[in-house]
Design a protein around this motif. Sequence first.
Motif, mmCIF file in Angstrom:
data_model
loop_
_atom_site.group_PDB
_atom_site.id
_atom_site.type_symbol
_atom_site.label_atom_id
_atom_site.label_comp_id
_atom_site.label_asym_id
_atom_site.label_seq_id
_atom_site.Cartn_x
_atom_site.Cartn_y
_atom_site.Cartn_z
ATOM 1 N N ILE A 15 -9.707 -17.909 -10.758
ATOM 2 C CA ILE A 15 -8.523 -18.437 -10.088
ATOM 3 C C ILE A 15 -8.952 -19.096 -8.787
ATOM 4 C CG2 ILE A 15 -6.286 -17.835 -9.054
ATOM 5 C CD1 ILE A 15 -6.304 -15.329 -10.867
ATOM 6 N N ILE A 63 0.340 -19.385 -14.982
ATOM 7 C CA ILE A 63 -0.069 -19.343 -13.565
ATOM 8 C C ILE A 63 1.152 -18.989 -12.732
ATOM 9 C CG2 ILE A 63 -0.956 -20.632 -11.598
ATOM 10 C CD1 ILE A 63 -2.335 -22.496 -13.268
ATOM 11 N N THR A 86 2.239 -18.131 -8.583
ATOM 12 C CA THR A 86 1.881 -17.947 -7.183
ATOM 13 C C THR A 86 3.038 -17.265 -6.473
ATOM 14 O OG1 THR A 86 0.592 -19.993 -7.232
ATOM 15 C CG2 THR A 86 1.117 -19.084 -5.061
ATOM 16 N N SER A 108 -1.792 -15.413 -9.680
ATOM 17 C CA SER A 108 -2.135 -14.670 -10.894
ATOM 18 C C SER A 108 -2.243 -15.637 -12.066
ATOM 19 C CB SER A 108 -1.045 -13.638 -11.225
ATOM 20 O OG SER A 108 -0.853 -12.748 -10.147
ATOM 21 N N VAL A 109 -3.254 -15.438 -12.905
ATOM 22 C CA VAL A 109 -3.394 -16.212 -14.135
ATOM 23 C C VAL A 109 -3.653 -15.220 -15.260
ATOM 24 C CG1 VAL A 109 -4.748 -17.958 -15.372
ATOM 25 C CG2 VAL A 109 -4.305 -18.241 -12.926
ATOM 26 N N GLY A 123 -1.802 -22.743 -6.251
ATOM 27 C CA GLY A 123 -2.454 -21.876 -7.232
ATOM 28 C C GLY A 123 -2.980 -22.687 -8.416
ATOM 29 N N LEU A 135 -5.951 -22.893 -11.982
ATOM 30 C CA LEU A 135 -7.025 -22.432 -12.854
ATOM 31 C C LEU A 135 -8.318 -23.124 -12.427
ATOM 32 C CD1 LEU A 135 -8.014 -20.981 -15.497
ATOM 33 C CD2 LEU A 135 -7.529 -23.150 -16.672
#
Lengths: 250, 250
Positions: free
Chosen positions: B130, B176, B178, B236-237, B103, B105
């Motif tokens: 993402i 961040i 995952t 997810s960020v 995961g 950015l």
Amino acid sequence: IELAIDGGDNPDSIATLTSDPLAGVAVNYTGERHDLDEVRLLSPVIPRSKVIGVGKNYADHAAEMGGEVPEAPLLFFKPNTSVIGPNETIIRPAGVTDLQYEGELAVVIGRICKQVPVERVPDVIFGYTIGNDVTARDWQRTDGQWARAKGSDTFLPLGPWINTHLTLDEAGKLEIETRLGDDVRQHGSTSQMVRGVAELVSYITQSITLLPGDVILTGTPAGVGPMEPGDEVHVSVTGLGTLSNPVADE
Amino acid sequence: IELAIDGGDNPDSIATLTSDPLAGVAVNYTGERHDLDEVRLLSPVIPRSKVIGVGKNYADHAAEMGGEVPEAPLLFFKPNTSVIGPNETIIRPAGVTDLQYEGELAVVIGRICKQVPVERVPDVIFGYTIGNDVTARDWQRTDGQWARAKGSDTFLPLGPWINTHLTLDEAGKLEIETRLGDDVRQHGSTSQMVRGVAELVSYITQSITLLPGDVILTGTPAGVGPMEPGDEVHVSVTGLGTLSNPVADE
């Protein structure tokens, strides 16, 4: 229309076309013709997706690099921003002390394709041109991955044209010669490739889709070496002409 | 027109635009609006040139890979043919036994640029999304160069959208996470990057031109691990939503 025969009949001029032969639409001659010395040739293709290089695909080059031929084809990417055309200047970036030429046969893909069996590879090839897989050897040694060493701006001269009427068999028997000024530095034959064009395209497409205009660089024979600002490098391949580029500092 | 505020005011729907905001032309709303559950989001960008990944840019991940943080940013390319969108399936190619999530950015470039000073980097960033830098760890170990291991089809989920109103400072303080199914596998902060976004963009552009739509993957925190067919992976960020993709065998 057989565009391919035009070059043979008119070796010193170019004919303009109505469209891009890689765009998948019908193409014809416009009727316009120009002498070669009246025009400036650009790279005959700018890949819309990628250039895939193959490392150590000639045994004599693998040996001079101090290694053996890899068990599987050694693949790396060069981005389309590294492409330049004939006679455009190869720029040695600040900080690079060992910028080297690598003369190569380049394969231009003509169809979107994946998992191409070896015997179907001729169907997906648009043609052949010459590539110079310019490499910052010092960055290649220190970086681990070769993105900067092989993917920097101007590190992929392509051209001068695409030959669209070679068979796979003919493409496997071409002489490659790289000259630095007047000195012959590389002289080999595509028959010396460890893996030929059909095997390479089939291998790459097992997991990677190729698009029209993508380019495969098939590896370089022995004799790689440094270029200095002020040099001019020439790569010649039988039937594909000569790709010449001067070298300058940034 | 401030497109960026639309998402905040209307979190469950999308507005359609008159053109591509990355094309450099004026963009407005068409007036059309759709609920998010009525549409299928694609990747918010298909790079016209390249994706550049950065290896080992979080010290805890470098350590779990058995190595140290590299002296210079470790760059590699992923081609645009590896990009998929939210909810599209990550395909584990035949022969791969250790397919892993990473995961990250992702930075989307907005302007053609080269040799960008650190303080000018905000001017060339279009926004943030993402990325999941999917990696065939077994191929990565055996291939030497990572073209196949990181560049195969479906190996770059991007999305679900591009956030165009983050400052560099804000982008350097995002969480961040995952998850594989319901299990949290990676949890870090972009503040842990060894080199931040400004330093990465400046470094890359010393010798490589970036084009609008090019994407920089900024590295992954610790916790990488395998995905199996049937799994679903979620990255997810903060402020960028969640990028979810199922995994299947070829």
